[in-house]
Structures are given as C-alpha cells and as structure tokens.
Design an enzyme around this catalytic site. Structure first.
Site, PDB file in Angstrom:
ATOM      1  N   GLU A 139      -7.874   9.264  -3.627  1.00  0.00           N
ATOM      2  CA  GLU A 139      -7.493  10.561  -4.186  1.00  0.00           C
ATOM      3  C   GLU A 139      -8.340  10.920  -5.393  1.00  0.00           C
ATOM      4  O   GLU A 139      -8.603  12.096  -5.653  1.00  0.00           O
ATOM      5  CB  GLU A 139      -6.009  10.579  -4.545  1.00  0.00           C
ATOM      6  CG  GLU A 139      -5.067  10.681  -3.348  1.00  0.00           C
ATOM      7  CD  GLU A 139      -4.982   9.399  -2.531  1.00  0.00           C
ATOM      8  OE1 GLU A 139      -5.424   8.345  -3.027  1.00  0.00           O
ATOM      9  OE2 GLU A 139      -4.495   9.450  -1.391  1.00  0.00           O
ATOM     10  N   HIS A 156       7.431   9.326  -0.820  1.00  0.00           N
ATOM     11  CA  HIS A 156       7.060  10.479   0.015  1.00  0.00           C
ATOM     12  C   HIS A 156       8.024  11.637  -0.226  1.00  0.00           C
ATOM     13  O   HIS A 156       8.193  12.498   0.633  1.00  0.00           O
ATOM     14  CB  HIS A 156       7.073  10.104   1.501  1.00  0.00           C
ATOM     15  CG  HIS A 156       5.953   9.211   1.923  1.00  0.00           C
ATOM     16  ND1 HIS A 156       5.788   7.946   1.426  1.00  0.00           N
ATOM     17  CD2 HIS A 156       4.913   9.396   2.786  1.00  0.00           C
ATOM     18  CE1 HIS A 156       4.714   7.388   1.985  1.00  0.00           C
ATOM     19  NE2 HIS A 156       4.172   8.243   2.806  1.00  0.00           N
TER      20      HIS A 156
HETATM   21  C1  LIG Z   1      -3.342   5.946  -2.136  1.00  0.00           C
HETATM   22  C2  LIG Z   1      -2.854   6.337  -0.790  1.00  0.00           C
HETATM   23  N1  LIG Z   1      -3.299   7.476  -0.240  1.00  0.00           N
HETATM   24  C3  LIG Z   1      -2.858   7.881   0.977  1.00  0.00           C
HETATM   25  C4  LIG Z   1      -1.956   7.151   1.680  1.00  0.00           C
HETATM   26  C5  LIG Z   1      -1.425   7.625   3.031  1.00  0.00           C
HETATM   27  N2  LIG Z   1      -1.723   6.653   4.055  1.00  0.00           N
HETATM   28  C6  LIG Z   1      -0.796   5.765   4.486  1.00  0.00           C
HETATM   29  S1  LIG Z   1      -1.441   4.612   5.509  1.00  0.00           S
HETATM   30  C7  LIG Z   1      -2.964   5.349   5.457  1.00  0.00           C
HETATM   31  C8  LIG Z   1      -4.100   4.734   6.199  1.00  0.00           C
HETATM   32  C9  LIG Z   1      -4.320   3.338   5.740  1.00  0.00           C
HETATM   33  O1  LIG Z   1      -5.436   2.808   6.381  1.00  0.00           O
HETATM   34  P1  LIG Z   1      -5.808   1.284   6.246  1.00  0.00           P
HETATM   35  O2  LIG Z   1      -5.930   0.922   4.820  1.00  0.00           O
HETATM   36  O3  LIG Z   1      -6.992   1.041   7.093  1.00  0.00           O
HETATM   37  O4  LIG Z   1      -4.535   0.517   6.774  1.00  0.00           O
HETATM   38  P2  LIG Z   1      -3.923   0.563   8.249  1.00  0.00           P
HETATM   39  O5  LIG Z   1      -2.808   1.543   8.200  1.00  0.00           O
HETATM   40  O6  LIG Z   1      -5.003   0.937   9.186  1.00  0.00           O
HETATM   41  O7  LIG Z   1      -3.444  -0.827   8.468  1.00  0.00           O
HETATM   42  C10 LIG Z   1      -2.952   6.466   4.637  1.00  0.00           C
HETATM   43  C11 LIG Z   1      -4.099   7.343   4.373  1.00  0.00           C
HETATM   44  C12 LIG Z   1      -1.493   5.974   1.061  1.00  0.00           C
HETATM   45  N3  LIG Z   1      -0.577   5.212   1.639  1.00  0.00           N
HETATM   46  N4  LIG Z   1      -1.957   5.602  -0.160  1.00  0.00           N
END
Ligand SMILES: Cc1ncc(C[n+]2csc(CCOP(=O)(O)OP(=O)(O)O)c2C)c(N)n1
Ligand SMILES: Cc1ncc(C[n+]2csc(CCOP(=O)(O)OP(=O)(O)O)c2C)c(N)n1
Ligand SMILES: [Mg+2]
Ligand SMILES: [Mg+2]
Lengths: 333, 362, 333, 362
Positions: free
Chosen positions: A72, A139
């Site tokens: 962000e 959220h």
């Molecule tokens: C700082 C932040 N920004 C946005 C989100 C929203 N969000 C939740 S899971 C996700 C994707 C996460 O990807 P990754 O780190 O590859 O983990 P995965 O879910 O693929 O295991 C996002 C963007 C978040 N949880 N935290």
C-alpha cells in the site's frame, strides 16, 4: 482527448447501485480524461475485490488499470509521484483497513506537499470501509477520523448512489488528495437514480436528506440510511443532514439545522473517541450552544475493534433500533 | 517448479537425509496431519456453502505439505505465527479441527470465541500468535519473538509463514533485514503459490524473492512445497541452524494454490494447463503413494489412516456445530488486558521430542 | 532479580527536569526488572536524539539498549513479538512524527491482539512530540488523537516531571500497549520535585492542577503549563484539570470540575478537527449539558501542518496570550 | 571504500569514459557546483552559529561529488527528489545559494517561504519535489514520476537520493520492487556515508544494499562517491539506460559524512582514523588537483574559480539576510490547492543539453 470524449458511448441513465455508480464515475472520468488511471491490488484482469473496475482492463488497457504488488505504501507513494508529474491516479485500497499500511505516504507526503512546497497532489484514495457482514477486526474499520487529524486531506463519504458518482468525479477533478470512503454495506443495498454522463457533487456541501423541525440527525455514509429509516418509522419531525463531505465540513449546514431544531444527534459507524462525531458535537456545543434544547448526543460504535461473530458485531455496530432509541430519548428530553 | 533431472536427484538426496530423522510413526503423522487439514477445510467449505460460516472462506488446498512439514520440526517451547494457508501448522501444534471449525462459524468454542474469524486465529496456550490480516506483519512479530530468545540465550525458534505476494510489502523487508543484522533464530517459510489473490508472480517481483535472503545475510533455499519430507528437511535444518545461533533461514516452498483466493473466487485468471500440472502433484496423494512404495506401508494401512482422520474430523464438526454463539456482552470485553499471561507451549509430535507418549494424533 | 534490586544505588531525590525524570523512570525499571529493554534509533552508544538513554549502554549493555535500523515498523513489530514472548520493550520513536511509519504495527497488531486472541502486548512507545522550536511539519506533530481512534491502545501525556516519571513506570508495568507522549518543549523547560526510587502515577487518573470555581481549563502535556500561567496572570477563579491520561479518559474528573464551574475550555497543541479536545467537548456537551453556563470552547492549533519559520509557527501554536484571551472571553460570557 | 590497485584501474577507466562526455567547461562546472555547495553550507553553518537559523542544521560536507555529479547528467525535463545531503543537486538544477540560505533562516525569500525548513525543500518550478523527513519516502515519489514517464512514453528520468541507513526502511524495498517490476526510468543514488545519524553500517544491514539491486531485477553499481566524474559517469549511464527503456539503476556512492548528523552532533561515535582516512580524500581538493594534473587547468584558474564562487555565495548571503520573515497570515494559507500547477523544468548545465548559452554558473 476530444476524440475520446466524442466517441464514448453514453452511460445508461436511471437506477443503479451505489457500487455501479462508483464504477460509472470512474469509467466516465477515464473516458473523458486520458490522464486518469487506476492503481491497486487485483484491480486489473480480476476487476478488483469488489468488482469496481470490472472490464476496465478491456476498455482502457492494463497500463491504465494497474495491478499493484501487495504494498500500500507503493500504491500511494507512486500515485503521489505520478500525480505531481501530471497524471490523475485513483488508488484502490482493497479494504479501507489497509490504509494503515500506506499511512505515512498519505499523511506526511500527500497531505503536506501543497502547504510546504506549493505542489498540488491530485490523487484519490478509494477506501472500501465499514462493517456489518462479519468482516472482522481488519475488514470493517472506518478510518475517516484519522484523516481529519492530518491537515491537507479532503475526505468524502457518500451515502447515496448519486452522491457516490458525483463525489467521485469531483474528487478526481480536485487538485488535492481526496480520501473517498465507500461503505461496503451500501455497495449493493443502496440503489438510486444516478444522472448519466457528467455529474458533479461539490466537495464541501452537505445535503438535507429529510426535513424536520424537532431534532437533527447528522450522519454520513451508512448512518444516513439508518437515520432515514428511523425517522420514517418513528414518523416524527426529524431532520437528517447527510454530510457527504467530512473535510472540509459544511459547518453552516450543520449549524443552521441545529439552530432550527435545537436538538442534535450525531451518528456514525466508526468508533467513538475522537471520531467525526466528536468534532461535530464540539462544533455544535460551541457555536450553537444558545440554541440547544438538549445535550448533544452521539450514536457510534463503542471503542472496540469490530468483532467477527454476528451477535458480537451486531452488539457493536449501531443498529436501527439503537438509532430509534437515541432519537426517542432526545425527543423526550 | 518444473521437475528436472537435477531436482529429481536433489529430491532423492533430501529424502535420504530426512530418513535419518523420521520414524515410521512420524511418516504416518505427516500424512495424518495433511489429511486432517484437507478434511477440515473441506468440511469448513461445506459449512460455508450451507451458510454456517459468516463472512468469507479461505483455505490452503494443495499447500498442506508446507505447514505440516515445517511445523513438524518444532519443539514445544518454539513459537509460531501461522498464516491463512497453514491450517496444518495449527493442527500439528494442537488446535483441534473442532475449534477451527467453530472459529469459522463464529462460535463461542472457536479459538477466538467469535472475536475474530476465518484463519485469523492463534491459540495463545499453544504458543501461537494469531495472524493479523495485514500481510506480512507477523514476520516482524516472529522476528521479535526470536529476538527475545536470543536476548535470553534460549535455544528456541520462532517460525512464521508468508505468501510470495507478501514479500512485496515493506514490512517483509524490515523483518528480513532486522533478522539478518541480529542473526535471529527465526525460520521464515515462503509459500510461492504462484498468485497473490489474482496477481501473478511477474507482477509481484522481477526476481524470485528467495534470491534476496543472501542479501540479508542468511541462506535462502528453494524446495518442492508439495513434498512434505522436503519441506520437513529444509525446516529441520533451518531450525537447527537457528537453535545453534547461526541465524535465520528463508525457505521458499514452490507450490500452487488449488482453490480460489477465497471461496468467492472462481480463479478464472489461472491458466488451465497450469492448474492441471499442479493437480497431478497433489501433496497428499503423492505422499500416500510414497509411504507404500518407499516406506513399506500397506495400502490398506494408508487407506485406514485417511478414513480414520476423516471420521475424526466429522466428529469434531458435530461438536463444533453444538457450540453456541458467543454472548453479545462479550463484544465490549477484553479490549485491555488486566494482566500479562505468557504464551504456552505447542504440541510437538515429532519423535525427536517425544516423551511419555505425547504427540500421537489424532 | 531481587539481587539487582538490592544492590542498586538509590536515585537522587529532589528537583529534576522532565527529561531527566523520563531517564530516571526508565533506569529504575531496567534496574528493577531484567525483562525491560529499550529499542530505537540511535539510543545506544549515542544515547538517543534527546539523550534519554544516555549512559544506558554502559550500565545495561548494548543488548538492553538496542540501536535499531531506520525502520519504525521493525521497531514496533519486533517489540510486539518480544513482548508476547515475555519481555517488556520500551520503544523510542526518534520523533513522534515517525509513528506514521510504524502505524500499522501499532494500530492493527498491538492494539487488537488482546481483544482478538487474549494475548497481552506490554510495550511502551515513547513519542517525543510537539512543536515550538522550529521543528517544521515533520518534527512538531502531536499524534495522540489517532491513537484514540484505535481501540486497544492506552495513551498518556504527562505535563510535569513527577508525572513523567510516574506515568512511564506505570506504562512499563501495564500489560497493554501504551503510547507515551513526551512533549519536547517540556524536556528542559519543566522542572519539578520527583520522588526517587519507585514512583507510580496510575494510568487513567486526571489531576486537579489548580482549583477554581468559575471556569475549567482541561489540558494535557504542554497546554497545562500554558493554562496555569494564564490562570496565574489573570488571577481569576480558574480550575485546571491536567488529564495526564488520554485513554482511558478520566471522565469523572472532567465532568465533576465542569459541573462545578459551569464553563469549560479544552486546550491542546494538536490540530483541531477530531482532536482529543473534540472528544472532551463532546463528552461535556452530552453529560454536563445541564450544568453548562457557556459554550464549550477549544483552544487548539488550526488544521494546518506545523510550519517552520518562527512567525508562522507562533501564529499556529496556541500561545499564552491566546489562552488568556480564550479564558477572558469565556469568563465574560 | 579502501583504495586498491583494482579500484585504481577502474577509476582510470571511468575517467577515460567520462572524458568523452565532459568538456573543459563541464569540468569547471563540476568543480564550481561542488565549491558552491561547500561554501553555501559553510555560510549556513555560520548563520546557524550566529543564531540566525531556527531549529537545527544539517549539511553534506564531504559528499559534494555525489549530488553534483549525479544531477549534472539531467536534462531540463527530468525530475528530482533531492535529499538532505544533496544541496549540490539543487544548485545544479537552478536553486541559488541565496534562496537556500533564506530558507534555512525561515525567510519569505526561501524556497518554501518559511513553511518548511532546513533541507526539506524543492523548487516546483525547477522540477524538484521537496523531500519529506520520513526516509526514504521520496524513493516512491520518484518511482511514481518515473511511472508517469513510462505510461506517457516519454524519454525522461526521475532521479532521487537516499542514505544507506534509509535502505532499512520498508518504503525503500517497496520502491525498488515496484521500479523493478515495471522497469521504470528511475536513477536511485545511494549515499553510503557509513552512518545513519550515529548508527554504523553493521547495525543497518548485514550485506551492502547495492547487492540487492540485482534481486529487484536491475543493476547495482558501486562507485567512489568522492570522485565527481565517477559519479557523473555512473549516473550518465544509468540515465541513458532509463531513457532507453531499460529500467532503473541503483548507484551506491561510497563516501563519508564529514560533519555530524546535524550541527548539534559531535560525532564522538566516529573512529578518529576513519575520519582522517576520508579527510585525505576530500572530493573538492581531489578534483581541483585533477583539473590541474590531468586536464590542463592552470592552478590560478582553479583558485580564481574557487574565489569567485565564494564571493558569489557571500553576495547571495547578503541578499538572503535582507529577505523579510513571512507574514503570520501565511501560516494558515495553502493547506489546499486551488488548482493544479505542473512542475517546471530544471536547469541542465551539462554541455550535452546546451542551447543558447544556458547553463553557465554561477
Ligand atoms: C497489507 C495487505 N494488503 C492487502 C491485503 C489483502 N490480501 C489478502 S490475501 C492477499 C494476497 C496474498 O498473497 P500471498 O502473499 O501470495 O499469499 P497467498 O494468499 O497467495 O497465500 C491480499 C492482497 C492484505 N491481507 N494485506
Ligand atoms: C522514517 C524515518 N525515521 C527516522 C528518521 C530520523 N533520521 C533523520 S536522518 C536519519 C539517519 C539517516 O541515515 P541515512 O539514510 O544513512 O542518511 P544520511 O543522513 O547518513 O545521509 C534518521 C534516523 C527519519 N528521517 N525518517
Ligand atoms: Mg501467493
Ligand atoms: Mg548515511
């Protein structure tokens, strides 16, 4: 640019959801002004967590609807850079709660640049906010009061579909950073007539959502609907002021209404202490003191994180019954 | 990760090394916890579809080998920050499927008693600090726990997980850099499941983040995340380095998220062939097979284990469904702590730590 | 641990500066409790930007006074981890302004962990705050109101040397995250008698700094001194409530005083909108309404970044003259 | 950086290459701007000691070659975020010493008109976005400007600076990662002056951050930050890569902060021999010498240049001292912009860009 404007298909007039109105505003502005672009997580091919930018990549290309990495700070920081260099970025936080991860860029870089250096920062930060659907502590937040303690940010929080469109277009055209709070609970539950094409709602002007003589409810975002429902069900002389903009506040509209009714209930979903409701109550207690016939009351969430489980969340977020109760009490004062 | 001759050789070598550390019962356990994770998440998804799970639903289908294999190396006094694809680690450490399911349903009997939902939980009494949504904030918390171990001179390990997408966040960098400077006893498990929500690797980074470990002053190793023993072995070595004062390790587990980001996500952005390729490498089926072909398990034995675990999860679900909703008064309680209560120890089923029959599951 | 307590040299009693009182508290607690340690930028060999930890490395070793890399997220985030694992970290932000760089760790991790998971997070975040010395927009901020909009954080803001010590010791012993605002303008300008050795000021209790019958000034931090000076110079029946703790607020102390005097002036150096003053005014306008003889007034900085140049900064920060003027006006109401 | 045979050879090579790009007047300019920076900061320090500078005082003594050498490669339409050790870059781009001094004194004639102080300024009309205190936030702003150039298909460059200590902050990682993914036309100048305030390299990182560039997908080059032509040459190549669509470059300039962090800092944490070693490598003296020995300048010519610049700075200071304090009413003005006004172009004295006599200084 004129060519683009000329060939655009006119938007559908008539009723649409609050969510569709946001998309509509964004699409309109992107068609009209090639410097407008979107930046956020999963807003490209996926169309965004709430589908606000669904179809945008197809219409505008991936370069105008950029899938950002999970950062962000990078979203807001690079948007600031692009803005001062002449573009008009619209950033999407996947949830408003994530603004805390880009907070420094917002409050220290974006907010202060014009005051310090005369450099305008025309960015919009879209913030899907609010609870009521078991989103849990991360959220469901309503972070607007933080922004009011960071001079240099404008803050809007539409309650209707029409204002959602009109305020977003105004926010995009504003030369300042604008925090645009879109309440997730309104996305699909609020519908209304939305003017097609160019539709501007000026930043800084409240709206009298309902006229009445005995009590003023001052509300914004999701609380406006609650206030209107309560007023209707109670069938009393309730005036409802929909703030629409939280910074700069339309002090005159608030004060005029309270001076008329003599009673003020300030309502929002955000937690209580140092919320926007506190500012409004303080304003009224100072400048409308002589016209007050009753204490200034607030209806807000208590000072707790927003819990996940339905009975807990229900207990924490202001409900219609709470609104009715607060109005009844104040009317009886 | 594509299978090549070289990696096949490496795989074999890892298996040989792991062999020294894993007993027959450990191997059964590894399968057991993976199946327990799969069965629990499938049950939760059913509950979600039945409308019994408020909010949204997330699981770690296809990634079971990672959280199970990594957490399996931990000693009771080690500490964890477990993430949203890592139910297996909770199970290994002692959270029952019932408390997981109850938590998803917002029940009083859930790990957080309804305060928080989905995978945002951790059992304090099992040495686990529940994740926050903001990714990857727990990497710093884990680093801080590791700092406390180092300051007190304790041979303990803090383990945490994060997705590859989360490595783009500044918090990740701060955690890695801090852990590298102070050579903290932390094990960082990176799950590269190809996507962050809908965002593919190429929009997350230009170079695989495992490459960065070296620039923080510690090793980064890439393993087949769908091979539970490969993960176990990398984690074992990392934990042992950490305990020995040699600092952190970043373990990248190559895998694939076999469900949508959440239950609402239809994964239309995932190329079909990519999905098919990974489907053929299911960590549970592969390991079940290997138990038979390489480790002398009878096919019936493996089938029975899988059946037993599923029956156990079913029982747990029934109990979870009986758990009441929390009382509304709870909503405003607990904002502040009245006193500090320390974290407890987690279960440590690995035979290496076994005392008095502890650690057999379920 | 008892051995350490037994052999410690008793601290000097008597007068000391606000700054020395902070050091004293920290040193006392580190001698008493081996789990207390400090973490921050340049706090080790250098002794900190304001020299609060001067000599600490010599006395306690570099492991208990850790020079952190330039990363506030890492400072707060790792402190949280160390705290849940049984230590008691005291974090120093080099300036309070930098809290925006570790904001997410503070408001989302530290603040909510006990509510969500029953895990206490005993960290203290020391925040050298406030302006008045041409620190400019990034070294003069008073961020306290942000914390009140993040339930789960305690917030204290001492105005005297004695309270600086007593509140810091209480903060360190509190099982919750405590934001400790130390106003840089008070560091060397405020002196007072400070009890030696163990000295605790309970979190959550305001202090009547001056008694009076005609008007209540509610203040904290640097504004307390301004209120006391003004009251003295005006020589009127002014009561001054020094809040000391901002969260949880000592509502009863505030309300009792306002009910007595009937007039309330809320004063702070932080910017106006949604500040702590708004919360106090709202509280008073609601719960002391019937006892109010005048509007609730606020004396605060206006909603602008704090400028650098002396005439500009002087115009923005509340001055003694402004305090006197506001009191006079309200008295005359 | 220690001088070794290998680096001496590399130095020689760099000088040969730079030679193709620098005219005699360019070389005089490089010296001129470095001396102007030195003289301006010395004058400011005197004003500070005389009590005419409110707040604190920071300078970049010993680091003059970096901001001058790097900024010298820029074209008018390039954009900058200049940091607190980089007065030279402001001077190259067209800020006069007088406006710098007035700004330090909080005068109406300062770049920010008294709104902000010390090095927290940038002249919008010269394409410069003034730094915020929070480090290294401007790296993201520069990346964003570079993004706008890329989106519009413009062959322009965004240049920014940061200290080695700032690379520990998450913002730095987010900026590098974002720039790498999108191959942005950005030039990142890392000034490793051995300390962040009092914190030495070994507490900032375990591995030199220049090593990380590769893991973000772009080159990292280390140069002698006390050699203005070495910096120029690295920056020239980086800017030309950026303009050609080849993405960002990280240039690490090895140097030493020869004053305290601020005027209040007695540098007691700096080992004496370390200081002495760097003192012998003063970038201005070295370059002045080289102009004579390698590039055919007369000693008198160089002395005169230095004298002229100092006289010019003195004149500027006199004018700055005449500038009034801002009016108090200004304090509440300008929080919001009434209209967007674009950034202007910076001065570009490098002969490469020269048109119509533009670019001679002072
Ligand atoms: C700082 C932040 N920004 C946005 C989100 C929203 N969000 C939740 S899971 C996700 C994707 C996460 O990807 P990754 O780190 O590859 O983990 P995965 O879910 O693929 O295991 C996002 C963007 C978040 N949880 N935290
Ligand atoms: C985010 C942040 N935290 C703390 C500070 C306070 N601070 C100002 S300069 C400085 C040291 C910077 O070191 P480095 O990045 O190496 O730059 P240098 O000053 O050595 O050029 C610190 C800690 C800051 N400016 N920003
Ligand atoms: Mg992923
Ligand atoms: Mg440095």
């Amino acid at each position: 640019m004129n060519a683009i404007t000329a060939t655009r298909t006119p938007a559908q007039a008539g009723e649409m959801t609050y969510l569709a109105a946001i998309s509509d505003a964004l699409r309109e502005e992107m068609r009209r002004d090639p410097t407008v672009f979107c930046l956020g997580e999963d807003i490209g091919a996926f169309g965004g967590a709430f589908k606000v930018t669904d179809g945008f990549v197809q219409e505008f290309g991936a370069e105008r609807c950029i899938d950002a990495p999970l950062a962000e700070g990078a979203i807001i920081g690079t948007a600031i850079g692009a803005a001062v260099a002449g573009l008009k970025p619209v950033c999407e936080m996947q949830f408003a709660d994530f603004i805390s991860c880009g907070f420094d860029q917002l409050v220290n870089v974006a907010a202060k640049l014009h005051y310090r250096q005369g450099i305008a920062v025309p960015i919009v930060v879209r913030l899907p906010s609010g609870g009521g659907f078991s989103g849990g502590p991360f959220h469901s937040q309503n972070p607007e009061a933080w922004f009011l303690q960071a001079p240099g940010l404008k803050v809007v929080a539409p309650a209707t579909a029409s204002d959602a469109k009109g305020l977003l277009i105004s926010a995009i055209r504003d030369p300042n950073p604008v925090c645009y709070l879109e309440h997730k609970g309104l996305y699909r539950h609020v519908k209304g007539d939305v003017p097609s094409g160019e539709h501007l709602v000026p930043i800084g002007e409240a709206r009298i959502a309902r006229e009445g003589e005995e009590l003023t409810v001052i509300a914004y975002g999701s609380s406006v609907r609650l206030a209107l429902l309560a007023a209707e069900e109670l069938d009393e002389q309730i005036e409802v002021v929909d703030l629409r903009t939280l910074c700069p506040l339309d002090r005159e509209a608030v004060l005029a209404s309270v001076r008329k009714t003599g009673k003020a209930l300030v309502a929002h979903e955000a937690t209580r202490s140092c919320g926007v409701g506190a500012e409004l109550a303080a304003l009224i207690a100072d400048e409308a003191f002589e016209d007050l016939d009753a204490p200034v009351r607030r209806l807000t969430a208590p000072d707790v994180p927003i819990p996940f489980s339905p009975p807990l969340e229900h207990a924490v977020l202001p409900q219609l019954e709470d609104m009715k109760e607060a109005i009844r009490e104040l009317l009886a004062y | 990760m594509e299978t090549s001759d070289a990696s096949a050789v490496a795989d074999r070598r890892i298996r040989d090394v792991a062999g020294v550390h894993l007993t027959r019962e450990d191997r059964a356990d590894l399968l057991r916890y993976m199946v327990m994770m799969r069965a629990s998440e499938e049950r939760a998804l059913t509950l979600y579809k039945q409308g019994k799970v408020p909010g949204s639903f997330y699981d770690g289908r296809g990634q079971e080998a990672i959280s199970v294999g990594a957490a399996y190396v931990l000693a009771p006094e080690d500490r964890t920050c477990i993430l949203h694809r890592d139910l297996g680690a909770h199970l290994v450490r002692g959270v029952t499927p019932g408390r997981y399911l109850a938590n998803y349903m917002g029940r009083a009997g859930g790990v957080t008693g309804g305060k928080d939902g989905n995978m945002h939980f951790g059992d304090r009494r099992l040495g686990s600090v529940g994740m926050v949504s903001m990714l990857p904030d727990m990497a710093l918390v884990a680093a801080g726990m590791a700092l406390s171990f180092k300051l007190r001179g304790e041979p303990r390990v803090a383990m945490t997980f994060f997705g590859e997408g989360s490595t783009a966040n500044g918090v990740w960098h701060e955690a890695m850099n801090f852990a590298g400077i102070h050579r903290l006893p932390a094990v960082f498990v990176l799950e590269n499941n190809r996507f962050a929500y809908s965002t593919p690797n190429e929009l997350e980074f230009a170079v695989d983040p495992v490459e960065r470990a070296r620039t923080y002053g510690f090793p980064g190793v890439a393993v087949d995340g769908n091979d539970v023993e490969a993960v176990f072995e990398a984690a074992r070595e990392a934990a042992s380095r950490a305990r020995g004062g040699e600092g952190p390790t970043l373990i990248e587990c190559q895998t694939m998220r076999m469900h949508g980001h959440g239950a609402h996500d239809d994964m239309r952005y995932v190329p079909k062939e990519m999905f098919a390729r990974w489907e053929a490498r299911d960590p549970i089926d592969r390991y079940a097979e290997r138990l038979v072909t390489d480790y002398g398990f009878e096919p019936e034995e493996v089938d029975e284990l899988r059946r037993d675990v599923r029956a156990y999860v079913e029982e747990c679900a029934a109990r979870a469904l009986e758990s009441p909703m929390p009382e509304p008064e709870q909503a405003t309680e607990g904002v502040f702590a009245a006193a500090f209560e320390p974290l407890g120890d987690g279960r440590a089923p690995w035979s290496h730590w076994r005392r008095n029959g502890e650690g057999s599951a379920p």
